[in-house]
Design a protein around this motif. Structure first.
Motif, PDB file in Angstrom:
ATOM      1  N   GLY A  44      31.309  12.213  27.151  1.00  0.00           N
ATOM      2  CA  GLY A  44      31.589  13.234  28.146  1.00  0.00           C
ATOM      3  C   GLY A  44      32.957  13.864  27.966  1.00  0.00           C
ATOM      4  O   GLY A  44      33.582  13.776  26.913  1.00  0.00           O
ATOM      5  N   TRP A  45      33.442  14.503  29.029  1.00  0.00           N
ATOM      6  CA  TRP A  45      34.713  15.216  28.987  1.00  0.00           C
ATOM      7  C   TRP A  45      35.865  14.251  29.206  1.00  0.00           C
ATOM      8  O   TRP A  45      35.827  13.423  30.099  1.00  0.00           O
ATOM      9  N   ARG A  46      36.878  14.379  28.388  1.00  0.00           N
ATOM     10  CA  ARG A  46      38.067  13.526  28.479  1.00  0.00           C
ATOM     11  C   ARG A  46      39.316  14.357  28.187  1.00  0.00           C
ATOM     12  O   ARG A  46      39.294  15.280  27.389  1.00  0.00           O
ATOM     13  N   LYS A  47      40.392  13.983  28.846  1.00  0.00           N
ATOM     14  CA  LYS A  47      41.697  14.454  28.414  1.00  0.00           C
ATOM     15  C   LYS A  47      42.129  13.606  27.220  1.00  0.00           C
ATOM     16  O   LYS A  47      41.778  12.428  27.122  1.00  0.00           O
ATOM     17  N   ALA A  48      42.892  14.205  26.328  1.00  0.00           N
ATOM     18  CA  ALA A  48      43.316  13.457  25.149  1.00  0.00           C
ATOM     19  C   ALA A  48      44.109  12.219  25.541  1.00  0.00           C
ATOM     20  O   ALA A  48      44.041  11.186  24.872  1.00  0.00           O
ATOM     21  N   ALA A  49      44.846  12.308  26.652  1.00  0.00           N
ATOM     22  CA  ALA A  49      45.674  11.175  27.058  1.00  0.00           C
ATOM     23  C   ALA A  49      44.857   9.976  27.498  1.00  0.00           C
ATOM     24  O   ALA A  49      45.397   8.878  27.630  1.00  0.00           O
ATOM     25  N   GLN A  50      43.571  10.161  27.729  1.00  0.00           N
ATOM     26  CA  GLN A  50      42.735   9.032  28.096  1.00  0.00           C
ATOM     27  C   GLN A  50      42.332   8.199  26.887  1.00  0.00           C
ATOM     28  O   GLN A  50      41.736   7.143  27.046  1.00  0.00           O
ATOM     29  N   LEU A  51      42.619   8.691  25.705  1.00  0.00           N
ATOM     30  CA  LEU A  51      42.198   8.021  24.484  1.00  0.00           C
ATOM     31  C   LEU A  51      43.368   7.270  23.865  1.00  0.00           C
ATOM     32  O   LEU A  51      44.523   7.670  24.019  1.00  0.00           O
ATOM     33  N   PRO A  52      43.064   6.187  23.156  1.00  0.00           N
ATOM     34  CA  PRO A  52      44.153   5.421  22.533  1.00  0.00           C
ATOM     35  C   PRO A  52      44.761   6.198  21.377  1.00  0.00           C
ATOM     36  O   PRO A  52      44.085   7.017  20.743  1.00  0.00           O
ATOM     37  N   PRO A  53      46.049   5.965  21.104  1.00  0.00           N
ATOM     38  CA  PRO A  53      46.649   6.583  19.920  1.00  0.00           C
ATOM     39  C   PRO A  53      45.911   6.099  18.684  1.00  0.00           C
ATOM     40  O   PRO A  53      45.421   4.972  18.654  1.00  0.00           O
ATOM     41  N   PRO A  54      45.828   6.900  17.613  1.00  0.00           N
ATOM     42  CA  PRO A  54      46.404   8.253  17.453  1.00  0.00           C
ATOM     43  C   PRO A  54      45.439   9.373  17.825  1.00  0.00           C
ATOM     44  O   PRO A  54      45.726  10.527  17.572  1.00  0.00           O
ATOM     45  N   PHE A  55      44.295   9.034  18.427  1.00  0.00           N
ATOM     46  CA  PHE A  55      43.318  10.069  18.764  1.00  0.00           C
ATOM     47  C   PHE A  55      43.895  11.066  19.761  1.00  0.00           C
ATOM     48  O   PHE A  55      43.560  12.249  19.726  1.00  0.00           O
ATOM     49  N   ASP A  56      44.745  10.604  20.676  1.00  0.00           N
ATOM     50  CA  ASP A  56      45.294  11.494  21.688  1.00  0.00           C
ATOM     51  C   ASP A  56      46.064  12.650  21.071  1.00  0.00           C
ATOM     52  O   ASP A  56      45.973  13.785  21.516  1.00  0.00           O
ATOM     53  N   ALA A  57      46.802  12.380  19.999  1.00  0.00           N
ATOM     54  CA  ALA A  57      47.611  13.423  19.385  1.00  0.00           C
ATOM     55  C   ALA A  57      46.811  14.298  18.427  1.00  0.00           C
ATOM     56  O   ALA A  57      47.133  15.471  18.231  1.00  0.00           O
TER      57      ALA A  57
ATOM     58  N   ASP B 250      56.294  14.706  25.220  1.00  0.00           N
ATOM     59  CA  ASP B 250      55.662  15.888  24.631  1.00  0.00           C
ATOM     60  C   ASP B 250      54.142  15.796  24.747  1.00  0.00           C
ATOM     61  O   ASP B 250      53.463  16.790  25.005  1.00  0.00           O
ATOM     62  N   LEU B 251      53.624  14.588  24.556  1.00  0.00           N
ATOM     63  CA  LEU B 251      52.182  14.398  24.646  1.00  0.00           C
ATOM     64  C   LEU B 251      51.687  14.692  26.054  1.00  0.00           C
ATOM     65  O   LEU B 251      50.660  15.342  26.250  1.00  0.00           O
ATOM     66  N   GLY B 252      52.427  14.211  27.066  1.00  0.00           N
ATOM     67  CA  GLY B 252      52.026  14.458  28.445  1.00  0.00           C
ATOM     68  C   GLY B 252      52.012  15.932  28.775  1.00  0.00           C
ATOM     69  O   GLY B 252      51.078  16.444  29.408  1.00  0.00           O
ATOM     70  N   LYS B 253      53.056  16.644  28.335  1.00  0.00           N
ATOM     71  CA  LYS B 253      53.123  18.082  28.594  1.00  0.00           C
ATOM     72  C   LYS B 253      51.971  18.817  27.921  1.00  0.00           C
ATOM     73  O   LYS B 253      51.443  19.786  28.452  1.00  0.00           O
ATOM     74  N   LEU B 254      51.617  18.341  26.729  1.00  0.00           N
ATOM     75  CA  LEU B 254      50.544  18.989  25.987  1.00  0.00           C
ATOM     76  C   LEU B 254      49.172  18.644  26.547  1.00  0.00           C
ATOM     77  O   LEU B 254      48.324  19.501  26.764  1.00  0.00           O
ATOM     78  N   GLN B 255      48.948  17.353  26.814  1.00  0.00           N
ATOM     79  CA  GLN B 255      47.588  16.888  27.073  1.00  0.00           C
ATOM     80  C   GLN B 255      47.152  17.014  28.523  1.00  0.00           C
ATOM     81  O   GLN B 255      46.016  16.711  28.842  1.00  0.00           O
ATOM     82  N   LEU B 256      48.053  17.443  29.407  1.00  0.00           N
ATOM     83  CA  LEU B 256      47.597  17.757  30.753  1.00  0.00           C
ATOM     84  C   LEU B 256      46.929  19.121  30.776  1.00  0.00           C
ATOM     85  O   LEU B 256      46.580  19.629  31.830  1.00  0.00           O
TER      86      LEU B 256
END
Length: 433
Positions: free
Chosen positions: A239-252, A171-177
């Motif tokens: 700078g600019w980052r996708k959420a998936a580049q960050l460690p949990p739980p920041f990505d979500a 779900d995270l991958g689908k969201l954070q792309l």
């Protein structure tokens, strides 16, 4: 923005790391100077620290940020110089050398990114008080640091195909792309094997900073004075980052944060992190690739057939095709493209960007079923026919590559912070501020 700033911005894609426009441990020692730090087999001089401090103050002033107390800023800047110095020493011991050709190419790239010729770039540097030789040395140091990190960190980062597929299916991958975020952070560090008391003190310090931010304190100022992250002297901005580049739980959590909001401090392997969302922009749309199904006959000039004779042969074949002879038969008999001749000259479905400009331009101007006039490319003389065109959905392939990059960047960032902390902990450092 002056050229000094543009030089910094241009170099960031070449190497992550510290501000460049400063002296380092290898700069010339000025008279009446003094040592402010001993770092393994090298030293950092007061003049170097002062020059970096001046540069940081100028950058903060341009951004409109409030300056932290002088002692805190000096300590933070000195720490950055120490870590840079350690990496340069590693590069020297590893035999990393940056040659003149590589340096010249890097500087030419920087000039091009600023829409300047090399001569204009030299003149602009001089107007901003930086000589071309100083710029070369700054680029050399940053390239050395980049090469050291490539050997010590990036080469150890591996992402498996299964990890990519698992991420895409999550779900995270689908969201954070989708959405992309511009972020700043403050890192309150924790040493490896920190005691419960150390962890408690670090958490309390992070919560104190969070409380100051909630009361309206300037994030960039607190980052410069307190953060142990490598981007601290940039006001914590990463700078600019996708959420998936960050460690949990920041990505979500990023999807629920508002622009300008700061997260509560959260524990990660490097320490407690506060994250500020500076801006965000919409997700990428599906990648549509235009493809063309085309066939051709290629004739190559040679020692026994001149260019003019080859052109005449192409013209005769063109006329035979116009008279109704079969394209595939003539391609099998005459074409000198080994990749397509046995297939009747067909290149099948192909991305026009994969072709040389001469071929691509004639193909683009040709209607479906239309035979082109003979034309020249670097490979020889061609006659082509466009059989069909289509729009191909390449979003699946693009998403896989995007996921791979995100996962690799996430692992790299975590590994880099751990490695920088490790080399700092293992080094002999004596400060004399």
């Amino acid at each position: 923005m002056n050229v000094k700033n543009k030089l910094i911005d241009s170099l960031r894609p070449l190497a992550l790391g510290a501000l460049l426009l400063c002296a380092t441990a290898h700069a010339e020692v000025r008279p009446l100077d003094r040592v402010v730090a001993i770092v393994d087999n090298d030293v950092i001089m007061h003049s170097q620290l002062q020059q970096r401090l001046d540069e940081v103050r100028q950058n903060l002033a341009r951004r409109g940020g409030e300056l932290p107390p002088g002692d805190a800023l000096a300590a933070q800047v000195l720490e950055r110089l120490i870590v840079e110095n350690l990496q340069l020493q590693l590069g020297e011991r590893s035999g990393i050398r940056i040659g003149d050709e590589e340096l010249n190419q890097a500087l030419a790239t920087i000039a091009q990114r600023n829409n300047l010729s090399l001569e204009q770039f030299r003149a602009a540097l001089a107007r901003d008080g930086l000589s071309y030789e100083d710029a070369r040395e700054q680029v050399r140091r940053e390239l050395v640091i980049s090469r050291v990190r490539q050997r010590r960190v990036a080469e150890r980062v591996q992402v498996s195909e299964q990890e990519v597929q698992n991420f895409l299916a999550s779900d995270l991958g689908k969201l954070q792309l989708g959405e992309e975020y511009r972020l700043a952070n403050i890192l309150v560090p924790l040493a490896e094997g920190a005691s419960p008391a150390d962890i408690q003190r670090a958490e309390q310090r992070a919560r104190d900073l969070y409380a100051q931010l909630q009361r309206g304190a300037d994030f960039a100022r607190l980052a410069v004075a307190n953060s142990a992250s490598e981007n601290a002297l940039d006001g914590g901005e990463i700078g600019w980052r996708k959420a998936a580049q960050l460690p949990p739980p920041f990505d979500a959590m990023l999807g629920q944060m508002r622009v300008g909001e700061v997260s509560e401090p959260l524990r990660t392997p490097p320490g407690f992190i506060l994250l500020k969302l500076l801006d965000k922009r919409g997700g990428e749309q599906g990648v549509v690739r235009e493809e063309v199904r085309v066939r051709h006959i290629l004739l190559k000039p040679s020692e026994i057939r001149s260019d003019a004779e080859t052109r005449e042969l192409a013209a005769r074949l063109y006329q035979r095709l116009r008279d109704g002879e079969d394209f595939a038969t003539l391609a099998k008999s005459f074409s000198e493209d080994p990749g397509s001749a046995l297939n009747g000259g067909e290149l099948n479905w192909i991305d026009p960007n994969a072709l040389v400009p001469e071929f691509r331009e004639v193909m683009a101007a040709s209607r479906i079923g239309e035979l082109s006039q003979p034309f020249r490319s670097p490979f020889g003389w061609h006659v082509l026919e466009v059989l069909d065109r289509r729009s191909s959905d390449a979003s699946g392939e693009a998403r896989e590559q995007q996921a791979l990059n995100l996962l690799r960047n996430r692992k790299y960032e975590e590994e880099l912070q751990n490695w920088l902390r490790q080399i700092r902990d293992e080094a002999y450092v004596e400060t004399r501020l």
